[in-house]
Design an enzyme around this catalytic site. Structure first.
Site, mmCIF file in Angstrom:
data_model
loop_
_atom_site.group_PDB
_atom_site.id
_atom_site.type_symbol
_atom_site.label_atom_id
_atom_site.label_comp_id
_atom_site.label_asym_id
_atom_site.label_seq_id
_atom_site.Cartn_x
_atom_site.Cartn_y
_atom_site.Cartn_z
ATOM 1 C CB SER A 189 -0.947 -0.048 1.203
ATOM 2 O OG SER A 189 -1.899 0.986 1.144
ATOM 3 C CG ASP A 341 -6.550 -1.939 -4.370
ATOM 4 O OD1 ASP A 341 -6.958 -0.874 -3.874
ATOM 5 O OD2 ASP A 341 -5.358 -2.306 -4.327
ATOM 6 C CG HIS A 371 -5.753 -1.519 -0.640
ATOM 7 N ND1 HIS A 371 -4.834 -1.172 -1.608
ATOM 8 C CD2 HIS A 371 -5.317 -0.929 0.498
ATOM 9 C CE1 HIS A 371 -3.908 -0.396 -1.080
ATOM 10 N NE2 HIS A 371 -4.176 -0.243 0.209
#
Length: 401
Positions: A189, A341, A371
């Site tokens: 991320s 995501d 995610h």
């Protein structure tokens, strides 16, 4: 009494409309994910309410919840674990106890959390780094950095880069028995963003003798200049990470000016002089056809606001803005993306751009992934998707490092 009941009913309806979620039918462990998403949305809703009421600052509640999951540096029969600092950056070291006649590889892992939350102390990251050290017989460095909104860009990049540069010194590599030709920088991320930016900088820094052999980016956030990619539109109400929450985090990362978030939502935050950068993130040419679908590319509105934010055009904040000549210097790369995501397309476009300049890229795409799953690889959740991502990542490291 009737008025109070009406107010309570309206409040419940408001909360329900905010927390209401839809989960794609092919998601693994469907009901567990629904429960997790409900908890996540409830936390962000309460955090927003507390912020609007002046009880807490944005993110304080979530930071408190995340800190409850922090672990101590406990060694086990396989790995010695210690907390220390590289310059002023906190790190957690994982040193295998197995004897090795040759110098070991090393993995530097930068945690995610939207630049605002997270730590190597979280049990999911501690478990991942511990497993990596034991499985690969590698020295692993879990790296922390200053967090927004207390600290804005480029503090997060500077902490990460300074720690990596410190580790790459001959005397430090000798101290921990690390082979200077077998070093990987990884992250997920926002940590994937920092890993990508740090790797770009290390490869061109003439003061750094030893370069990075591999980089591994797990559902990375790689650009902030275009907020209207297909994945932004398709997964605006994404699992765990929604578009609005992501924009709020990015805005907090860059500035205290709350109008920036509104401008990003409308895709009107970039200055006129940024026009030349959009070729690097033009999804109509960089995304594979199956991800473009029927979406129509529209250029962002430039110059609507005059934000004095150099970060908006800085490749350290948006590694996708690096030129082709800069990308050519990069090492073999692993990128993992997830279908559900909202930042999926950042990773997909980076795959294309790296391949176009001849960088060796391994790309794993999880059709029923979303995610943040890696950070849910903890008790009592043990989300199978997180375990699968961990296994794919470590398997790639094992083959290439």
């Amino acid at each position: 009494m009737g008025f109070k009941a009406l107010c309570l009913g309206l409040l419940c309806a408001l909360c329900a409309s905010y927390i209401y979620i839809t989960i794609p039918g092919n998601i693994e462990e469907y009901w567990k994910v629904i429960a997790l998403f409900t908890v996540a949305k409830t936390c962000t809703f309460v955090d927003m309410c507390f912020e609007n009421l002046g009880i807490m600052k944005h993110g304080d509640l979530i930071s408190m919840i995340v800190s409850l999951d922090h672990t101590q540096p406990l060694s086990d029969e396989n790995v010695t674990v210690t907390d220390t600092t590289f310059v002023d950056t906190p790190v957690r070291l994982y040193l295998p106890k197995r004897k090795s006649e040759i110098r070991r590889p090393a993995v530097i892992y930068i945690h995610g959390g939207g630049f605002c939350f997270g730590s190597f102390k979280q049990s999911a990251y501690d478990s991942l780094n511990r497993w990596t050290a034991n499985k690969l017989n590698a020295v692993v460095v879990g790296l922390d950095y200053r967090l927004a909104p207390q600290h804005h860009f480029p503090a997060q990049f500077e902490d990460s880069f300074t720690a990596v540069k410190f580790f790459l010194q001959d005397k430090i590599l000798r101290k921990y028995g690390v082979d200077p030709t077998r070093i990987c920088v990884s992250g997920d991320s926002s940590g994937g963003n920092l890993a990508a930016a740090v790797t770009q900088q290390v490869q061109i820094d003439l003061e750094i003798k030893h370069k990075i052999k591999l980089q591994a980016l797990i559902y990375p956030v790689l650009q902030i200049i275009d907020s209207c990619l297909p994945s932004h539109q398709e997964h605006e109400c994404g699992i765990i990470l929604t578009k609005d929450f992501g924009i709020k985090l990015i805005s907090s990362y860059l500035t205290t000016d709350e109008t920036l978030a509104q401008a990003i939502r409308r895709n009107q935050h970039m200055p006129l002089e940024s026009r030349h950068l959009f070729k690097f993130v033009n999804w109509s040419t960089l995304l594979p056809k199956e991800y473009r679908k029927n979406h129509v590319y529209t250029k962002p509105v430039l110059g609507r606001h005059n934000y004095s934010l150099p970060a908006l055009m800085d490749i350290r904040a948006s590694p996708l803005l690096a030129s082709d000549s800069q990308l050519q210097n990069l090492p073999s790369t692993y990128i993992l993306t997830c279908q559900y995501d909202c930042v999926r397309d950042d990773g997909l476009m980076y795959v294309t751009r790296l391949q176009n300049v001849g960088v060796q890229v391994t790309h794993d795409h999880i059709e029923n992934g979303f995610h943040g799953a890696l950070s849910l690889m903890v008790s009592p959740v043990y989300l199978r998707l997180g375990l699968r991502i961990k296994d794919m990542y470590i398997s790639w490291l094992d083959k290439n490092l």
